[in-house]
Design a protein around this motif. Sequence first.
Motif, mmCIF file in Angstrom:
data_model
loop_
_atom_site.group_PDB
_atom_site.id
_atom_site.type_symbol
_atom_site.label_atom_id
_atom_site.label_comp_id
_atom_site.label_asym_id
_atom_site.label_seq_id
_atom_site.Cartn_x
_atom_site.Cartn_y
_atom_site.Cartn_z
ATOM 1 N N ARG A 148 0.832 -1.213 0.000
ATOM 2 C CA ARG A 148 0.000 0.000 0.000
ATOM 3 C C ARG A 148 0.861 1.254 0.000
ATOM 4 N NH1 ARG A 148 -5.316 -1.135 0.799
ATOM 5 N NH2 ARG A 148 -5.713 -3.320 1.345
ATOM 6 N N ASP A 149 0.317 2.326 -0.606
ATOM 7 C CA ASP A 149 1.024 3.605 -0.590
ATOM 8 C C ASP A 149 0.671 4.361 0.694
ATOM 9 O OD1 ASP A 149 -1.479 4.731 -0.921
ATOM 10 O OD2 ASP A 149 -1.121 5.483 -2.957
ATOM 11 N N ALA A 150 1.174 5.588 0.834
ATOM 12 C CA ALA A 150 0.977 6.360 2.070
ATOM 13 C C ALA A 150 -0.498 6.672 2.314
ATOM 14 C CB ALA A 150 1.790 7.649 2.011
ATOM 15 N N GLN A 151 -1.316 6.649 1.252
ATOM 16 C CA GLN A 151 -2.755 6.907 1.399
ATOM 17 C C GLN A 151 -3.549 5.628 1.662
ATOM 18 O OE1 GLN A 151 -0.961 9.001 -0.844
ATOM 19 N NE2 GLN A 151 -1.214 10.369 0.912
ATOM 20 N N GLY A 152 -2.876 4.488 1.695
ATOM 21 C CA GLY A 152 -3.568 3.232 1.952
ATOM 22 C C GLY A 152 -4.091 2.531 0.710
ATOM 23 N N VAL A 153 -3.757 3.055 -0.478
ATOM 24 C CA VAL A 153 -4.189 2.418 -1.731
ATOM 25 C C VAL A 153 -3.244 1.265 -2.047
ATOM 26 C CG1 VAL A 153 -4.575 2.761 -4.203
ATOM 27 C CG2 VAL A 153 -5.070 4.623 -2.588
ATOM 28 N N SER A 154 -3.808 0.095 -2.355
ATOM 29 C CA SER A 154 -2.951 -1.059 -2.660
ATOM 30 C C SER A 154 -2.515 -1.046 -4.120
ATOM 31 C CB SER A 154 -3.693 -2.359 -2.354
ATOM 32 O OG SER A 154 -4.681 -2.592 -3.335
ATOM 33 N N VAL A 155 -1.461 -1.796 -4.395
ATOM 34 C CA VAL A 155 -0.986 -1.959 -5.775
ATOM 35 C C VAL A 155 -2.105 -2.554 -6.633
ATOM 36 C CG1 VAL A 155 0.624 -3.266 -7.236
ATOM 37 C CG2 VAL A 155 1.449 -2.126 -5.161
ATOM 38 N N ALA A 156 -2.816 -3.545 -6.083
ATOM 39 C CA ALA A 156 -3.913 -4.172 -6.842
ATOM 40 C C ALA A 156 -4.981 -3.139 -7.203
ATOM 41 C CB ALA A 156 -4.531 -5.303 -6.019
ATOM 42 N N GLU A 157 -5.345 -2.303 -6.243
ATOM 43 C CA GLU A 157 -6.365 -1.268 -6.513
ATOM 44 C C GLU A 157 -5.864 -0.251 -7.533
ATOM 45 O OE1 GLU A 157 -8.086 -1.613 -1.920
ATOM 46 O OE2 GLU A 157 -6.764 0.049 -2.479
ATOM 47 N N ALA A 158 -4.592 0.156 -7.381
ATOM 48 C CA ALA A 158 -4.040 1.165 -8.296
ATOM 49 C C ALA A 158 -3.936 0.617 -9.716
ATOM 50 C CB ALA A 158 -2.673 1.630 -7.792
ATOM 51 N N LEU A 159 -3.552 -0.667 -9.846
ATOM 52 C CA LEU A 159 -3.469 -1.288 -11.178
ATOM 53 C C LEU A 159 -4.842 -1.337 -11.836
ATOM 54 C CD1 LEU A 159 -1.104 -4.383 -10.808
ATOM 55 C CD2 LEU A 159 -0.843 -2.497 -12.443
#
Length: 418
Positions: free
Chosen positions: A163-174
């Motif tokens: 997850r990034d600093a905002q809590g977004v996961s790689v899976a969600e961002a992809l």
Amino acid sequence: MDMQTSPATALRIDGARLWQSLMDLARIGGTPKGGVCRIALTDLDRQGRDLFVQWAREAGCSIRIDAIGNIFARRAGADDSLAPVMTGSHIDTQPTGGKFDGNYGVMAGLEVVRTLNAAGVRTRAPIEVAVWTNEEGSRFVPVMMGSGVFAGAFTLEHALAQRDAQGVSVAEALAAIGYAGQAGAAPAVGAYFEAHIEQGPVLENHERVIGVVQAALGQRWYDVTVQGMEAHAGPTPMELRQDALLAASALVAEVNRIALDRLPHARGTVGSLEVHPNSRNVIPGRVKLSVDLRAPDDAQLLDMDAALRAACARIAAERGLVIDVEQVVYFPPQPFTPHLVEAVRANAADLGYSCMDVVSGAGHDAVYVARVAPAAMVFVPCADGISHNEIEDADPAHLEAGCNVLLRAMLASAGVVA
Ligand SMILES: [Zn+2]
């Protein structure tokens, strides 16, 4: 195949076209200071990916996306059952990144495809251009994420869950940028070449155009804690102190010496110091410092590890305090594949470019790919050795030279059908 007698020997890439594609790509996320901010898996990353995919399709390539979002643009070979000869790099950047780091390797691969198309050259093996996901590790760790998954350095599930600093996961961002592709085992690669700016000053200092990369330095990172005793800066006599910062200073000098004793390739760096309580009139009671040791082979790296531990033990004994050493990261040294390294050198020489053997002090996607496929890298100089900076710059003639070496080395691996 004999390159001397092949019509492919006369092939040259189009340096102006390569430069133009680099400049066009650099507009996406372009900064007022002339750099690029195109962080992994943001909408700007999507725009950069979309532009690459559009260009690759226009060049007749088919596109495949894997489950970590790596893009593979494939130019069919005469025997499409052969493992592809692959090149590529990354198009994500640091927040204050430049136009060339990573982007050069991808645009150079595209230029190879365009050159083969323009000349009507058929290769025996397919040619692929890879865009690896999140090389920089600026938004999501670990760095070199896409190539790391491809090489099995860590699992797909591990990468997708970060997850990034905002809590977004790689899976969600992809998913959000439309680049969550097909899961499946990584296909075999016949050979992998990556062109990259050097990101250091060695080629420029030696006035060479092509760096023939022998290996990537192995790395050992440590957290070191020096435990002394806090005391008042006034009443405590000099001979009765357990000054943790003084011991840490001795250690900083030792880390430097450990590398200086092992030139030309060893590196030793203390990049971070945390002084406790960090108060003007208190003798420091505890210091935490980072140590980063790098070397081209494991024997030397282990020797440096032993020297670091011996220095810590000696300084602790001499000064009557405790030094704790914890290794936190280990990247093994990664030699590149001798016959591909030799192809880079021979083709650079054949093209009349000055070249020299270098090592890569930094990580690159090629370092992971080298774990699962024959691999080599082509370095070209960058201005003043500066990278990860908006002022990052490169000479168009050097970029053209590196791309010509890439073209020739790839053709030698892929084979040309007359
Ligand atoms: Zn890079």
